[in-house]
Design an enzyme around this catalytic site. Structure first.
Site, short mmCIF file in Angstrom:
data_model
loop_
_atom_site.label_atom_id
_atom_site.label_comp_id
_atom_site.label_asym_id
_atom_site.label_seq_id
_atom_site.Cartn_x
_atom_site.Cartn_y
_atom_site.Cartn_z
N CYS A 91 3.54 -4.79 11.53
CA CYS A 91 2.59 -4.17 10.52
C CYS A 91 1.07 -4.42 10.96
CB CYS A 91 2.54 -4.79 9.32
SG CYS A 91 4.26 -4.42 8.27
N HIS A 137 -3.56 -2.49 5.28
CA HIS A 137 -2.18 -2.10 5.45
C HIS A 137 -1.48 -1.93 4.35
CE1 HIS A 137 1.93 -2.02 6.55
NE2 HIS A 137 2.21 -3.31 6.08
N ASN A 158 5.47 2.62 3.21
CA ASN A 158 5.21 1.72 4.31
C ASN A 158 5.70 1.91 5.52
OD1 ASN A 158 4.55 -0.59 5.82
ND2 ASN A 158 5.52 -2.18 4.41
#
Length: 327
Positions: free
Chosen positions: A114, A254, A284
């Site tokens: 991520c 994020h 996501n």
């Protein structure tokens, strides 16, 4: 002489298939509305069988390069932040560079989960400043093919997408990365992982297919560590830039889940109106969420010269970081 960089192009791409929560809630036996209440997600995009990671990355990169108006022969570097390359070997970045017509660019994958885009931007900023050549950073993932459909913690979150940023040389001291902070915590190495498939546990007939899929061991612990790491790195990056959270025009975190974005915003004292959120409609997509969000935000409300952006992420590894970027 100041050797700075500036963002000159943004782009993103998502697959055609839109998956609403109802489809996943039905498959997992969850009551309607459960996913949105827990994650803030209403829908996400998943790849079709014919889609490839390199294809998604190329489409996002092409849009960013078109927006930048840079001669593709001048691009010196392509960095591809991904956790789902087309193959374990070779890396996907050289193929993406070829598909984009980048005849003279170096190209390499970065596996930073991520936080991959944060690290790739850091490296690209250094390359552009040193070599006075433009670079492109692309973050892309097809996580739908790594979801365990029976594990609630991962099945409700992850999505497929690509986002891209083109950086070019600048002599303006207000451009580029003004402050940064990178961090890792290997004690949390096993919180988010795909257990099998690497050299530690290579594929074999004895490996259960579930062990080749994403697993989130402790969602609550992930939440706590992510909020702490993103908040800490953001404060350090702002300090390094000599700025405060009040100077940030847009905070682009994020998109792990909406609760993490909200908690970090509250910790930093950044009101909701300055936080860029795309998780509701896009889910996501790991490293791709920040460049995707930048591109979408720019399309909806143009990012103007002089703005200070705060970009931050944390995820599997446990790795994270934050950047203050002058536009």
């Amino acid at each position: 002489m100041n050797h700075r960089t500036r963002i000159v192009g943004l782009g993103h791409h998502v697959p055609a298939r839109k998956v609403n929560n109802a489809e996943i809630e039905a498959s997992l036996g969850l009551e309607p509305g459960w996913i949105e209440r827990r994650t803030g997600i209403r829908s996400r995009f998943w790849a079709e069988p014919q889609d490839t990671l390199s294809g998604l990355a190329t489409k996002a990169g092409d849009k960013a390069l078109e927006a930048a108006g840079v001669d593709r022969k001048e691009i010196g570097l392509l960095l591809l932040a991904t956790s789902t390359p087309d193959h374990l070997l070779p890396p996907s970045a050289p193929l993406v560079a070829h598909m984009l017509g980048l005849e003279h660019a170096g190209a390499v994958d970065l596996a930073g989960a991520c936080a991959g885009f944060i690290y790739a931007m850091t490296f690209a900023d250094g390359f552009v400043g040193l070599n006075k050549k433009p670079a492109i950073v692309i973050a892309a993932n097809i996580l739908s093919r790594r979801i365990n459909p029976t594990e609630r913690a991962s099945a409700v979150l992850f999505a497929d997408a690509a986002g891209a940023v083109v950086l070019a040389p600048s002599r303006d001291p207000g451009h580029g990365i003004l402050g940064s902070s990178l961090a890792s915590d290997g004690s949390a190495y096993g919180l988010i992982q795909i257990p099998a498939g690497g050299s530690n546990r290579p594929f074999s007939d004895e490996i259960d297919v579930a062990e080749t899929r994403m697993t989130v061991a402790n969602g609550r612990e992930v939440f706590i560590k992510a909020v702490e790491m993103i908040s800490r790195c953001s404060r350090q990056a702002l300090g390094a830039a000599g700025l405060s959270s009040a100077d940030v025009a847009r905070f682009v975190p994020h998109q792990a889940n909406a609760r993490i974005c909200d908690a970090v915003g509250k910790s930093l004292g950044i009101e909701d109106s300055r936080i860029v959120k795309t998780i509701t409609d896009h889910g996501n997509s790991s490293a791709a969420t920040i460049p995707l969000s930048l591109s979408i935000a720019h399309g909806a409300n143009r990012i103007h010269p002089g703005e200070k952006l705060l970009l931050a992420a944390a995820g599997a590894g446990f790795a994270g970081g934050a950047l203050v970027v002058g536009v």
